[in-house]
Design a protein around this motif. Structure first.
Motif, mmCIF file in Angstrom:
data_model
loop_
_atom_site.group_PDB
_atom_site.id
_atom_site.type_symbol
_atom_site.label_atom_id
_atom_site.label_comp_id
_atom_site.label_asym_id
_atom_site.label_seq_id
_atom_site.Cartn_x
_atom_site.Cartn_y
_atom_site.Cartn_z
ATOM 1 N N LYS A 60 0.800 -1.228 0.000
ATOM 2 C CA LYS A 60 0.000 0.000 0.000
ATOM 3 C C LYS A 60 0.837 1.283 0.000
ATOM 4 C CE LYS A 60 -4.153 -2.018 2.076
ATOM 5 N NZ LYS A 60 -3.725 -3.390 1.782
ATOM 6 N N HIS A 61 1.928 1.248 -0.740
ATOM 7 C CA HIS A 61 2.717 2.462 -0.965
ATOM 8 C C HIS A 61 2.194 3.098 -2.257
ATOM 9 C CE1 HIS A 61 5.387 1.462 2.292
ATOM 10 N NE2 HIS A 61 5.718 0.301 1.728
ATOM 11 N N SER A 62 1.039 3.754 -2.152
ATOM 12 C CA SER A 62 0.290 4.207 -3.333
ATOM 13 C C SER A 62 1.055 5.226 -4.163
ATOM 14 C CB SER A 62 -1.057 4.795 -2.907
ATOM 15 O OG SER A 62 -1.796 3.841 -2.189
ATOM 16 N N ALA A 63 1.672 6.208 -3.512
ATOM 17 C CA ALA A 63 2.364 7.269 -4.253
ATOM 18 C C ALA A 63 3.524 6.686 -5.064
ATOM 19 C CB ALA A 63 2.867 8.334 -3.288
ATOM 20 N N GLU A 64 4.290 5.816 -4.422
ATOM 21 C CA GLU A 64 5.436 5.201 -5.111
ATOM 22 C C GLU A 64 4.963 4.288 -6.239
ATOM 23 O OE1 GLU A 64 5.002 5.298 -1.873
ATOM 24 O OE2 GLU A 64 6.706 6.444 -1.083
ATOM 25 N N ALA A 65 3.868 3.539 -5.994
ATOM 26 C CA ALA A 65 3.330 2.643 -7.018
ATOM 27 C C ALA A 65 2.859 3.427 -8.237
ATOM 28 C CB ALA A 65 2.182 1.813 -6.448
ATOM 29 N N ALA A 66 2.182 4.560 -7.976
ATOM 30 C CA ALA A 66 1.681 5.384 -9.082
ATOM 31 C C ALA A 66 2.837 5.963 -9.890
ATOM 32 C CB ALA A 66 0.800 6.497 -8.540
ATOM 33 N N LYS A 67 3.893 6.397 -9.178
ATOM 34 C CA LYS A 67 5.057 6.961 -9.883
ATOM 35 C C LYS A 67 5.713 5.905 -10.774
ATOM 36 C CE LYS A 67 9.593 9.092 -9.200
ATOM 37 N NZ LYS A 67 10.596 9.573 -8.221
ATOM 38 N N LEU A 68 5.877 4.690 -10.237
ATOM 39 C CA LEU A 68 6.504 3.624 -11.015
ATOM 40 C C LEU A 68 5.629 3.221 -12.204
ATOM 41 C CD1 LEU A 68 8.915 1.709 -11.236
ATOM 42 C CD2 LEU A 68 7.698 0.098 -9.768
ATOM 43 N N LEU A 126 4.627 3.306 -18.144
ATOM 44 C CA LEU A 126 3.859 3.755 -19.307
ATOM 45 C C LEU A 126 4.719 4.581 -20.249
ATOM 46 C CD1 LEU A 126 0.477 4.716 -17.584
ATOM 47 C CD2 LEU A 126 0.786 2.956 -19.334
ATOM 48 N N GLU A 127 5.507 5.487 -19.678
ATOM 49 C CA GLU A 127 6.372 6.335 -20.500
ATOM 50 C C GLU A 127 7.395 5.505 -21.272
ATOM 51 O OE1 GLU A 127 8.148 9.050 -17.799
ATOM 52 O OE2 GLU A 127 6.266 10.082 -17.313
ATOM 53 N N ARG A 128 7.909 4.463 -20.622
ATOM 54 C CA ARG A 128 8.946 3.649 -21.242
ATOM 55 C C ARG A 128 8.372 2.453 -22.010
ATOM 56 N NH1 ARG A 128 14.074 4.645 -19.388
ATOM 57 N NH2 ARG A 128 14.210 6.219 -17.766
ATOM 58 N N ARG A 129 7.041 2.350 -22.041
ATOM 59 C CA ARG A 129 6.359 1.254 -22.735
ATOM 60 C C ARG A 129 6.816 -0.118 -22.218
ATOM 61 N NH1 ARG A 129 3.485 2.965 -27.079
ATOM 62 N NH2 ARG A 129 3.891 5.089 -27.819
ATOM 63 N N ILE A 130 6.925 -0.222 -20.904
ATOM 64 C CA ILE A 130 7.306 -1.490 -20.271
ATOM 65 C C ILE A 130 6.035 -2.222 -19.875
ATOM 66 C CG2 ILE A 130 8.475 -2.556 -18.305
ATOM 67 C CD1 ILE A 130 10.353 -0.081 -18.320
ATOM 68 N N GLN A 131 5.835 -3.404 -20.415
ATOM 69 C CA GLN A 131 4.599 -4.144 -20.173
ATOM 70 C C GLN A 131 4.636 -4.880 -18.834
ATOM 71 O OE1 GLN A 131 4.143 -6.718 -23.555
ATOM 72 N NE2 GLN A 131 3.054 -5.160 -24.729
ATOM 73 N N LEU A 132 3.463 -5.000 -18.233
ATOM 74 C CA LEU A 132 3.324 -5.781 -17.015
ATOM 75 C C LEU A 132 3.502 -7.266 -17.332
ATOM 76 C CD1 LEU A 132 0.218 -4.215 -15.218
ATOM 77 C CD2 LEU A 132 2.551 -4.292 -14.347
ATOM 78 N N LYS A 133 4.196 -7.979 -16.469
ATOM 79 C CA LYS A 133 4.347 -9.415 -16.638
ATOM 80 C C LYS A 133 3.087 -10.119 -16.112
ATOM 81 C CE LYS A 133 8.497 -9.083 -18.270
ATOM 82 N NZ LYS A 133 8.826 -9.415 -19.653
ATOM 83 N N ALA A 134 2.687 -11.174 -16.801
ATOM 84 C CA ALA A 134 1.408 -11.844 -16.532
ATOM 85 C C ALA A 134 1.152 -12.226 -15.070
ATOM 86 C CB ALA A 134 1.301 -13.082 -17.415
ATOM 87 N N PRO A 135 2.129 -12.788 -14.337
ATOM 88 C CA PRO A 135 1.822 -13.248 -12.974
ATOM 89 C C PRO A 135 1.432 -12.128 -12.008
ATOM 90 C CG PRO A 135 3.904 -14.165 -13.754
ATOM 91 C CD PRO A 135 3.507 -13.105 -14.713
ATOM 92 N N TYR A 136 1.767 -10.876 -12.356
ATOM 93 C CA TYR A 136 1.554 -9.776 -11.411
ATOM 94 C C TYR A 136 0.374 -8.880 -11.769
ATOM 95 C CZ TYR A 136 6.375 -11.201 -10.556
ATOM 96 O OH TYR A 136 7.499 -11.946 -10.317
ATOM 97 N N VAL A 137 -0.211 -9.097 -12.920
ATOM 98 C CA VAL A 137 -1.244 -8.184 -13.423
ATOM 99 C C VAL A 137 -2.443 -8.093 -12.487
ATOM 100 C CG1 VAL A 137 -2.896 -7.768 -15.284
ATOM 101 C CG2 VAL A 137 -0.564 -8.474 -15.833
ATOM 102 N N ASP A 138 -2.990 -9.245 -12.063
ATOM 103 C CA ASP A 138 -4.227 -9.243 -11.256
ATOM 104 C C ASP A 138 -4.068 -8.458 -9.958
ATOM 105 O OD1 ASP A 138 -5.450 -10.718 -13.191
ATOM 106 O OD2 ASP A 138 -5.137 -12.653 -12.193
ATOM 107 N N ASN A 139 -2.966 -8.696 -9.237
ATOM 108 C CA ASN A 139 -2.752 -8.000 -7.972
ATOM 109 C C ASN A 139 -2.615 -6.495 -8.160
ATOM 110 O OD1 ASN A 139 -2.807 -10.383 -6.551
ATOM 111 N ND2 ASN A 139 -0.580 -10.630 -6.508
ATOM 112 N N ILE A 140 -1.895 -6.120 -9.216
ATOM 113 C CA ILE A 140 -1.669 -4.691 -9.460
ATOM 114 C C ILE A 140 -2.966 -4.001 -9.854
ATOM 115 C CG2 ILE A 140 -0.484 -3.057 -10.984
ATOM 116 C CD1 ILE A 140 1.848 -5.096 -11.064
ATOM 117 N N VAL A 141 -3.718 -4.608 -10.743
ATOM 118 C CA VAL A 141 -4.987 -4.021 -11.186
ATOM 119 C C VAL A 141 -5.970 -3.922 -10.017
ATOM 120 C CG1 VAL A 141 -7.018 -4.408 -12.631
ATOM 121 C CG2 VAL A 141 -4.726 -4.711 -13.594
#
Length: 397
Positions: free
Chosen positions: A352-360, A365-380
């Motif tokens: 729950k480090h929301s500010a840091e998560a949003a910055k990352l 998005l800026e660098r067009r780095i895609q989310l890896k499949a195993p982590y998508v559900d938790n992040i979303v």
């Protein structure tokens, strides 16, 4: 018919098959599954009264080399005599190489001896292949015996041959024998003199036996002869010292090498960070890494990625993010593995480090780095409860 066309094409004066074409031909004609096709096509030419020249045989030998068919290549060598084709060193080398790679050194040695009976002389390529072959099966005495044989034939050994022999001694012999052979190379000098690769092989041999302090003396010997160490040399020594709990000596080595300028401070200190992590000295590795960032020394990608991943595994997501920020300021983010972003973002969301998560997330998005499949559900799931819905939609897409 396809194989016949391939042979015909290889005979054209202004054309030569590439290794890529030989690879494709092996797959297309199924030569590995049906190796007899190679000799069958020659027999078909013979039955039709067609002449088969040396060039055609060399096309077929190259196919055997690509398909790693030693016995079939030997059969072709025998057929060349039937067609009155003059045997040459190149043809013998193809067959000898295949038996060496197969590990059948008795047959390879027999062919080497046969060359003299047909008035052919082995060349440096022949001897290097034989040396590597003998070394690969642990027959060091036979490998070293080639030096006397080739000198008797008026063929002077070079650094490639000596390096092949030294590599075998390092793998199957003792470090003392490797050091002795290194001395012989130094006495020989000229083209046979040791280079950075040969010295590194001996250093690695000592380190693998848990004798890193003796490996340091080889480094001194190397530098005394004006041969500068490279990145592999130093990383091998650092790893060996750390595995033996000689961390203080590892630091002294890095300071010495960085002062000498042969290897960059970035590579030296990054190797030390990785070695400290391998021996589970996370606190020491982290301290050194932060010192590097503070003094402007850019860590390499492997050190950066490995340390951040280790911090994340220990549940220290925020510390990992702060290190990431430090790396960003030095402008070496491009070296970091892309999966580190997903691991770090998932951890920040979970804690729950929301500010840091949003910055990352914005950086991703800026660098067009895609989310890896195993982590998508938790992040979303985390971002659904955040205020930045637009960021969620863009990142999820």
């Amino acid at each position: 018919m396809g194989l016949r066309f391939f042979i015909w094409a290889g005979l054209q004066p202004n054309y030569r098959h590439t290794s890529y074409m030989y690879s494709n031909a092996c797959k297309l004609f199924g030569i590995n599954r049906n190796p007899i096709i190679v000799s069958d096509v020659v027999q078909a030419y013979k039955g039709e009264g067609c002449m088969v020249g040396v060039k055609a045989f060399k096309v077929l030998l190259s196919l055997c080399r690509e398909a790693k068919l030693a016995n079939e290549a030997l059969s072709l060598l025998r057929m060349m005599k039937e067609f009155n084709c003059r045997l040459d060193t190149v043809s013998y080398n193809v067959v000898i190489r295949l038996f060496c790679e197969k590990g059948d050194m008795d047959e390879a040695a027999r062919l080497l001896g046969e060359m003299g009976l047909v008035d052919l002389h082995p060349d440096m390529i022949t001897y290097v292949m034989m040396a590597k072959g003998f070394c690969d099966v642990g027959r060091l005495k036979d490998a070293c015996g080639l030096l006397k044989v080739m000198k008797g034939h008026g063929c002077s050994p070079n650094s490639v041959l000596y390096s092949a022999l030294l590599d075998g001694i390092c793998r199957f012999g003792s470090p003392e024998r490797a050091l002795e052979f290194l001395g012989e190379m130094e006495k020989e000098g000229g083209d046979c003199g040791p280079n950075v690769v040969t010295y590194t092989s001996v250093i690695q041999s000592f380190c693998e036996k848990g004798r890193s302090l003796e490996a340091l003396s080889v480094l001194d010997q190397m530098e005394a002869r004006g041969c500068a160490p490279n990145r592999v040399t130093i990383s091998t020594l650092i790893k060996g010292l750390c595995l033996e709990e000689r961390v203080e000596e590892a630091y002294k080595l890095v300071d010495k090498v960085v002062g000498g300028g042969s290897v960059s401070s970035s590579e030296c200190y990054s190797s030390l960070v990785l070695s400290l992590l391998r021996v589970r000295k996370l606190e020491e590795a982290e301290k050194l890494f932060r010192k590097m960032l503070g003094s402007g020394v850019k860590p390499n990608g492997l050190a950066s990625s490995t340390l951040i991943r280790r911090l994340c595994l220990d549940g220290r997501m925020l510390d990992g993010f702060h290190l990431y920020n430090g790396i960003e300021k030095l402008g070496c983010l491009s070296y970091i593995d892309t999966d580190i972003y997903s691991i770090l973002l998932a951890g920040l969301c979970q804690e729950k480090h929301s500010a840091e998560a949003a910055k990352l997330a914005r950086i991703m998005l800026e660098r067009r780095i895609q989310l890896k499949a195993p982590y998508v559900d938790n992040i979303v799931e985390h971002l659904k409860n955040s205020e930045d819905m637009e960021l969620l939609l863009r990142l999820a897409s």
